[in-house]
Design an enzyme around this catalytic site. Sequence first.
Site, mmCIF file in Angstrom:
data_model
loop_
_atom_site.group_PDB
_atom_site.id
_atom_site.type_symbol
_atom_site.label_atom_id
_atom_site.label_comp_id
_atom_site.label_asym_id
_atom_site.label_seq_id
_atom_site.Cartn_x
_atom_site.Cartn_y
_atom_site.Cartn_z
ATOM 1 N N TYR A 120 0.859 -1.178 0.000
ATOM 2 C CA TYR A 120 0.000 0.000 0.000
ATOM 3 C C TYR A 120 0.897 1.231 0.000
ATOM 4 O O TYR A 120 1.783 1.357 0.841
ATOM 5 C CB TYR A 120 -0.897 -0.017 1.242
ATOM 6 C CG TYR A 120 -1.837 1.161 1.344
ATOM 7 C CD1 TYR A 120 -2.932 1.274 0.500
ATOM 8 C CD2 TYR A 120 -1.634 2.172 2.294
ATOM 9 C CE1 TYR A 120 -3.803 2.347 0.588
ATOM 10 C CE2 TYR A 120 -2.503 3.249 2.383
ATOM 11 C CZ TYR A 120 -3.584 3.330 1.538
ATOM 12 O OH TYR A 120 -4.448 4.394 1.624
ATOM 13 N N ASP B 71 9.388 2.601 -0.303
ATOM 14 C CA ASP B 71 8.354 3.300 0.464
ATOM 15 C C ASP B 71 8.587 2.962 1.932
ATOM 16 O O ASP B 71 8.194 1.900 2.419
ATOM 17 C CB ASP B 71 6.964 2.851 -0.004
ATOM 18 C CG ASP B 71 5.858 3.577 0.748
ATOM 19 O OD1 ASP B 71 6.174 4.248 1.752
ATOM 20 O OD2 ASP B 71 4.692 3.472 0.339
ATOM 21 N N LYS C 163 4.803 9.540 8.612
ATOM 22 C CA LYS C 163 4.580 9.099 9.988
ATOM 23 C C LYS C 163 5.614 9.652 10.977
ATOM 24 O O LYS C 163 5.475 10.751 11.465
ATOM 25 C CB LYS C 163 4.502 7.576 10.043
ATOM 26 C CG LYS C 163 3.414 7.054 9.059
ATOM 27 C CD LYS C 163 2.801 5.777 9.502
ATOM 28 C CE LYS C 163 1.946 5.142 8.422
ATOM 29 N NZ LYS C 163 0.527 5.232 8.640
HETATM 30 N N1 HOZ Z 1 -3.232 3.330 6.145
HETATM 31 C C1 HOZ Z 1 -3.355 3.003 7.521
HETATM 32 C C2 HOZ Z 1 -3.117 1.550 7.736
HETATM 33 N N2 HOZ Z 1 -1.922 1.045 7.222
HETATM 34 C C3 HOZ Z 1 -4.690 3.365 8.105
HETATM 35 C C4 HOZ Z 1 -4.838 4.816 8.266
HETATM 36 C C5 HOZ Z 1 -5.901 5.248 9.256
HETATM 37 O O1 HOZ Z 1 -7.012 4.719 9.216
HETATM 38 O O2 HOZ Z 1 -5.620 6.101 10.066
#
Ligand code: HOZ
Length: 419
Positions: free
Chosen positions: A141, A234, A262
């Site tokens: 992802y 990534d 992050k």
């Molecule tokens: N993309 C996040 C999980 N890998 C979730 C993001 C969220 O819901 O805060």
Amino acid sequence: MDSKTLFAKAQTLMPGGVNSPLRACRYVNSEPVFIQNAKGSHLWDVEGREYVDYVLSWGPMILGHQDPAVSEAAHAAIDHGSSYGAPCYDEIALAEEISKLIPSIEMMRMVSSGTEATMSALRLARGYTGRNKLIKFIGNYHGHGDAFLAAAGSAAAVVPGTPGVPEEIIKHTLLAQYNDLDAVRAHFEASGDEIACVIVEPVAGNMGLVEPKEGFLQGLRDLCTQYGALLIFDEVITGFRVAPGGAQQRFGITPDLTTLGKIIGGGFPVGCYGGKREIMEHMAPVGGVFQAGTLSGNPVAMAAGLATLKRLQECDYAALEARTKKFTDELVSIMKEKGQSVFLVRVASAFTMYFSKIPVTNMIESGQCDGDAYATYWQQMLKQGIYLAPAGFECSFTSFAHTDEDFEKTLEAARNVKF
Ligand code: HOZ
């Protein structure tokens, strides 16, 4: 108001009652708790219930919530204004720290999220190489940019071929199973002179945690070099998480471009992409590839990120890894004693305990895990004050703020789970 009432209201205002799909907790047949406060390794919901937090805002809070140095830096920055849309000192200081810790990032651009970082890195790879195609891995992802929403992981895994992404865009995205170097080689052999880049999560974190097999990352490096494509790591999840210098340090592979997010914002919305100077100088205003943003290099986020990276350099990554290993090994033993087939993947302080009879090395295997068993586990852990990722295909994290008491409380809760 309690979480149930808030969720009912939220559903009248936001699709599914949330601002990001996973939070709706549908994959664990549940409803979200609304959080009111977070400190150290703990969260409190609107009803005052306390939780040990293993989501940690999906990774960034590696120092724990409200780390004093980070909070102080953010407060001090706010006192000087919250956004300028103009350069500020801390963006240089943060860039210097990033470059020092991840030397492959000679030059970078700050943006406001991981999604923005990957979208921009892809545009740069295309602009730099003059090619359109990319190779991405099934179950990886890279945020919700159109080009990446083909067989994506995380919440996107359940909406393959997302409506709204034109066929003309997605046709440039070539797919391969994670850890399948032969599939990547086949793409290069078929259309090597059209491939701008390979983008990969060097440790996959969005189909559950999945480790790269021995030689996989090196193989990607070699193929990219051979065919003149860029290798993009990534590291939005792995950056400053699996080692101070990210997965590229841990595995000793140098990508051409890296995306971060992050942790480098210390909990504030930040992303970053960067790499070789010669490539980055293709970005406007030096080069022709365009990307811009008013909130890019936001002074509060830069200050929080800088304080985070400075604090992290005083932290003992090896000790956190050892403590996380001991804790997760014990968790696995408890589940096995209950007759559950589980398979643990842990890299440093990130882990997924799959309810699976087989090892998980790619999305096919991750997709075969027992989602019902995970939902049962998740619900009962939550009731006992343990906050885990609300989907079996995500990873959980520990932080430098987690105490032995937190781990013991979590293990005790796990002992009480009934399947
Ligand atoms: N993309 C996040 C999980 N890998 C979730 C993001 C969220 O819901 O805060």
